[in-house]
Write a protein that holds these residues in place. Sequence first.
Motif, PDB file in Angstrom:
ATOM      1  N   SER A  13      98.648  37.850 159.197  1.00  0.00           N
ATOM      2  CA  SER A  13      97.388  37.653 159.586  1.00  0.00           C
ATOM      3  C   SER A  13      96.423  38.915 159.349  1.00  0.00           C
ATOM      4  CB  SER A  13      97.152  37.616 160.891  1.00  0.00           C
ATOM      5  OG  SER A  13      97.431  36.143 161.381  1.00  0.00           O
ATOM      6  N   ASP A  17      93.546  39.659 156.763  1.00  0.00           N
ATOM      7  CA  ASP A  17      92.301  40.092 157.210  1.00  0.00           C
ATOM      8  C   ASP A  17      91.995  41.215 156.354  1.00  0.00           C
ATOM      9  OD1 ASP A  17      90.458  40.164 159.301  1.00  0.00           O
ATOM     10  OD2 ASP A  17      91.092  42.015 159.963  1.00  0.00           O
ATOM     11  N   ALA A  20      90.679  39.738 152.892  1.00  0.00           N
ATOM     12  CA  ALA A  20      89.475  38.853 153.209  1.00  0.00           C
ATOM     13  C   ALA A  20      88.340  39.824 152.919  1.00  0.00           C
ATOM     14  CB  ALA A  20      89.312  37.874 154.209  1.00  0.00           C
ATOM     15  N   HIS A  21      88.471  41.083 153.738  1.00  0.00           N
ATOM     16  CA  HIS A  21      87.064  41.892 154.155  1.00  0.00           C
ATOM     17  C   HIS A  21      87.041  43.054 153.048  1.00  0.00           C
ATOM     18  CE1 HIS A  21      87.432  39.898 157.775  1.00  0.00           C
ATOM     19  NE2 HIS A  21      86.386  39.504 157.264  1.00  0.00           N
ATOM     20  N   ASP A 134      88.072  30.925 149.652  1.00  0.00           N
ATOM     21  CA  ASP A 134      87.861  30.827 151.298  1.00  0.00           C
ATOM     22  C   ASP A 134      88.774  29.971 151.849  1.00  0.00           C
ATOM     23  OD1 ASP A 134      86.271  28.971 150.197  1.00  0.00           O
ATOM     24  OD2 ASP A 134      84.330  30.375 150.809  1.00  0.00           O
ATOM     25  N   ASP A 154      92.307  28.705 155.691  1.00  0.00           N
ATOM     26  CA  ASP A 154      91.186  29.267 155.237  1.00  0.00           C
ATOM     27  C   ASP A 154      91.542  30.685 155.647  1.00  0.00           C
ATOM     28  OD1 ASP A 154      91.368  29.722 158.024  1.00  0.00           O
ATOM     29  OD2 ASP A 154      89.395  28.788 158.600  1.00  0.00           O
ATOM     30  N   ARG A 156      92.412  32.354 158.113  1.00  0.00           N
ATOM     31  CA  ARG A 156      92.026  33.031 159.461  1.00  0.00           C
ATOM     32  C   ARG A 156      92.995  32.781 160.668  1.00  0.00           C
ATOM     33  NH1 ARG A 156      85.915  31.300 159.179  1.00  0.00           N
ATOM     34  NH2 ARG A 156      85.543  31.952 156.965  1.00  0.00           N
TER      35      ARG A 156
END
Length: 615
Positions: A13, A17, A20-21, A134, A154, A156
Amino acid sequence: MTTETLAFQAEVSRLLDIVAHALYSERDVFLRELISNAADACDKHRYLALTEPEKAGPALDYAVTLTADAEAKTLTIADTGIGMDRMELVENLGTIARSGTGKFLETLSGDAKKDFSLIGQFGVGFYSAFMVADKVRVTSRKAGAAEAFAWESDGRGSFTVAEADQATRGTTITLHLKEDAAEFLDEWRLKEVVRRYSDHIALPIKLQTAEKTETINAASALWTRAKNEVTAEQTKAFYESLTYDKDDPFATLHIKAEGALEYSALLFLPNKRPPDLFTPERQHRVKLYVRRVFITDDCKDLMPTWLRFVQGVVDSADLPLNVSREMLQNNPTVRKIRSGLVKKILGELEKKAKPDADHSAYEKFWEAFGPVLKEGLYEDFENRQTILGLTRFRSSTQDGWVSLADYVGRMKPGQKAIYTASGESVEAIAASPHLEGFRAKGIEVLYLTDPIDEFWLPMIGTFDEKPFQSVTRGAADLGEIAADGEEKPAEKPETTPDLAALIDRLKGVYGETVKDVRVSQRLTDSAVCLVADEGDVDLHLEKLLRQHQRLDRDAKRVLEINPTHPVITKLTGTPAEAAIDDAAWLLLDQAHILEGTPVRDARAFARRLESVLGR
Ligand SMILES: Nc1ncnc2c1ncn2[C@@H]1O[C@H](COP(=O)(O)OP(=O)(O)OP(=O)(O)O)[C@@H](O)[C@H]1O
């Protein structure tokens, strides 16, 4: 149908994270990672079909197929590899098995532009899919299984797994591309990325469009081609795919052995350390192929552990295609290949280490891998002298790195041994009192700062018939070596009766605490030092062994005293009847402090110091 929702392991995770960012420097590496996984899966199936055909299911052509759907904004990567069952989907794509991920996460933290190009090096390449997508859907059917499963996420926090339909074996990864990743729907862009990163993959990578399906990589094993048929760019791209290093390797060996033993190899000696160079497994990274079929990347006997930084591929024509991993153990062919490869690698290193070659390049290589190569001094009797010739040291009289041949060429008249000093760092050794006498006479001492040094040194004995001698062990006989600018060595001063009496009194005070007390030839500025007696464990090794709880009792040391030091001359002149207990113990404690070991009794030390200061 049952759909199960599962949480990612916390580390995944965190990784997702960040992925993704982040702002990426090179996000097209996601394709390299997914294609490399797909090719690995095909290799695994090919091996299964050869060794356990009953589990392999029907034959299919091995290929990786890319399909872009502009309308749905999806890119799929499909393979005919070994596939995954439900449990494998959960384990492989929901947790991180390998260590080292923490390190990768560390390199990603902070505000700098993220370098994800290293992601595959840490065994988490799959997750790079979330750089461009995504939503990711993985459907897979394992070889020999009737049912297929779909993994979807996805990115998340959680993912789902459910039964799925898939007619044939293998894995299909569907990336629902992010708005800003539409470039990966473009045929030319995909071709360019594949050519850059995956051209060396030895099975076809196909691009499927509405009109046609075409193979977009060279799809031939680079290492089996003749040297002049391989371009520098292809070799470099292959090196980068193995090491994630964008710079050139230190050396490239393209080997074709013919005759009694037939194999080809494409090996690289890198310049930079991989993150797991010093993990306990000490696993090498050379892949074994048999006639272009991937067999294993874990054939222990193929490369010695002390060459575990070598990267590349070996392809044998003498092993059977269905060779099992067990058969590879103690296999005479593998052993012969290894011996040939080791000779070639050492030969290449000898060329690079020659005095007229590029010094700085070899030294950079040495700084990265010297400590590993030195393991060979301990482990490989046959190649010991060659490795010794390649070994470089820091020294007390020279800047930079020196070789043993350099050292021997600079030995002083009368000097019989190669002097060495061990410690945690060059600075710590340089500050040690044991070097004073050597420095005063301009005698060179080699600094040993790698833990492995303590293990190979006793095995070696000599270089060029000169024995190695630690400056912290035995009686240093510097009396026979002339100082710089002097014709002959100075006469050894006689031990005066007063000095002999002091030594007797000190021995009386210490009793069994020390092995001996004697006059030092190695001290010029300090009053005392501790040395190991000939045949006893040397000082630095004792420290290392104690750190690893491999030593339960202290070896007794010899205390050497410097008769010209004011403290010693003062004590020498002290009347025999005066008590010298406090001074004697303080001197011994001081010797311990200088050596970097704790004083034996801190309270007694403090009390004595106070009492002396108060006089
Ligand atoms: N296309 C695929 N077919 C079968 N198994 C796969 C596929 N893609 C991934 N896997 C499985 O998922 C695991 C995790 O993949 P990931 O790319 O994250 O790391 P890795 O491939 O093990 O590491 P490395 O990239 O260093 O080889 C793989 O080891 C493999 O078992």
